[in-house]
Design an enzyme around this catalytic site. Structure first.
Site, PDB file in Angstrom:
ATOM      1  CG  ASP A  96      -1.785   1.201   1.353  1.00 51.49           C
ATOM      2  OD1 ASP A  96      -2.019   1.860   0.323  1.00 51.49           O
ATOM      3  OD2 ASP A  96      -2.244   1.488   2.464  1.00 51.49           O
ATOM      4  CG  ASP A 311      -3.432   4.442  -5.407  1.00 47.04           C
ATOM      5  OD1 ASP A 311      -2.473   3.845  -4.892  1.00 47.04           O
ATOM      6  OD2 ASP A 311      -4.613   4.184  -5.154  1.00 47.04           O
TER       7      ASP A 311
END
Length: 483
Positions: A96, A311
């Site tokens: 992440d 992202d």
């Protein structure tokens, strides 16, 4: 930056993507990263839920073997396998880029998941079983990085954490120090294990989707830009550079994830916007096969705290509503189709011809003349035979001051080598065959090849078509650390 979200379109940011570095001699290290959920059977609601719920010693390079795929129709998300403790034991952790610590489930833990539908074993880290494990007290330098309390009692209290993610899921526990063992690249397509001490969270209580059986892994490894991330810890120790790269293969699955300086292919870069929580860049323009699309003023000028976020943990691409409408209008003007909305947010249509030949490419232009080309096979996915849907989404994301935000996920990042150079505050990409290899350079100037990997060669055989609700970590990730 704190991002306010339209409740009806809650987004998640996992910057699923991973990085890590380590070493004594600018070698390279590799991590096996696996797509968390794959398989062609799925529902559109699950595509959205993935993003809705969800950043004399020389430097080394780290290679993380990659697995799975990032196709929108397979619900792209990646996890990796790391080793912790002495003797070293394997743990599967979600990667992440939108958060900043590593934590794993620890024994004893009454509310930690004990099984998962992902076809992987789950393990609890046991500090008593590791000869190199140490407690982290509240007067430790690491604890000072995250402490927001002035009630520290060093001789009495451990450094504890309480992480609250945007969907309400939480993780609680104490920080520990122990060895993490990474694969250092020692030659062309060769690696060797190397251990280094880091601080990570030992989670004793998880809530929300973190404990759900279908999506459970052993923890989360955050690769954000904060000093508490594993990447920053290794860099602070003089073991690595803060540079990493990934190449997500949504054709064959898996790909490449490496930490270190990439020698080839050559990547052109654009500046990262300074002092941002996420990987923000400045988008200067968009065109549909050369026909310009008007940008919202706050996007083009980076007014306020708006901008564009890269992202790799997000599957789709989210645009302000007016930009989304303009983009789809120009695309469907070039190739007329009758759109109908599926599950309220997906613009879909029937089509029997070759989409790559019929539909135009979309080009995104960034500061310093860096271009990102998104092909029809990237932004369209097949819902079923002869029916396609656009991966572009009307995102509804704004900052606190009301500025628009664009969120670019795997839809535009797949099949490209993406390099994050935090030392020089730039990010860049180039089209690349993510089933092949790249070359990374060590401190001596030697360059070594790293090959693509896939931890789960056939994710569909592991998942057996099971529909799963994805672990959520929203863009607004909040941390509360309790001492």
């Amino acid at each position: 930056m704190v991002v306010a979200m339209d409740p009806s379109l809650s987004l998640r940011i996992i910057a699923t993507v991973l990085m890590m570095v380590i070493q004594f001699a600018w070698g390279s290290f590799v991590f096996n990263v696996t797509h968390k959920f794959a398989g062609k059977d799925k529902q559109l609601s699950e595509l959205k839920s993935h993003d809705t719920f969800r950043h004399a010693r020389m430097l080394a390079n780290v290679d993380l073997p990659l697995g799975g795929d990032s196709r929108a129709d397979s619900i792209g998300l990646y996890f990796t396998k790391i080793q912790l403790g002495s003797p070293a034991k394997y743990y599967h952790v979600q990667v992440d880029t939108g958060s900043d610590i590593l934590w794993v489930n620890c024994a004893p833990c009454s509310k930690c998941p004990v099984k998962t539908d992902l076809g992987i074993p789950l393990s609890l880290y046991d500090s008593k079983a590791s000869s190199t494990s140490k407690k982290v007290w509240c007067d430790d330098d690491f604890c000072s990085l995250i402490s927001q309390s002035d009630t520290c009692e060093p001789e009495k209290k451990a450094c504890s954490y309480h992480v609250v993610y945007g969907d309400g899921s939480t993780s609680d526990g104490d920080f520990v120090k122990d060895n993490i063992t990474l694969d250092q690249v020692t030659g062309n397509l060769r690696t060797a294990p190397l251990a280094q001490e880091v601080v990570f969270g030992c989670g004793s209580n998880q809530s929300g989707q973190l404990g759900q059986t279908d999506s459970a892994v052993d923890g989360i490894m955050g690769f954000g830009q904060a000093n508490t991330s594993i990447l920053s810890q290794l860099a602070a120790a003089g073991s690595v550079k803060r540079v990493f790269a990934h190449c997500l293969d949504n054709v064959n699955g898996g790909g490449i994830f490496a930490v270190g300086e990439v020698e080839s292919p050559v990547v052109k870069t654009t500046p990262l916007v300074p002092n941002q929580v996420h990987y923000n860049v400045i988008l200067k323009g968009i065109d549909v096969d050369g026909d310009p699309v008007d940008l919202p003023p706050s996007i083009a000028s980076f007014g306020g705290n708006g901008g564009t976020i890269i992202d790799s943990g997000t599957t789709l691409a989210y645009l302000p509503e007016n930009l989304y409408n303009s983009l789809l209008k120009k695309i469907t003007t070039r190739q007329p189709v009758k759109l109908h909305m599926v599950q309220e947010t997906f613009a879909c249509f029937s089509f029997t011809s070759n989409t790559d030949k019929a539909f135009p490419v979309v080009n995104l232009h960034f500061e310093d003349s860096l271009k990102l080309t998104v092909h029809p096979h990237d932004y369209l996915f097949s819902l079923r035979e002869d029916m396609y849907c656009f991966g572009w989404q009307s995102g509804g994301m704004t900052t606190q001051d009301g500025s628009d935000v664009i969120l670019l996920g795997d839809l535009v990042l797949s099949n490209k080598l993406v390099v994050y150079d935090l030392d020089n505050e730039v990010i860049g990409w180039v089209d690349h065959n993510c089933s092949s290899s790249i070359k990374v350079k060590d401190g001596s100037g030697a360059a070594y090849s790293l090959k693509a990997d896939n931890l789960v060669q056939s994710a569909s055989s592991v998942i057996n078509g099971t529909l799963v609700t994805l672990l959520s970590i929203l863009i607004s990730v909040f941390y509360t650390f309790t001492l």
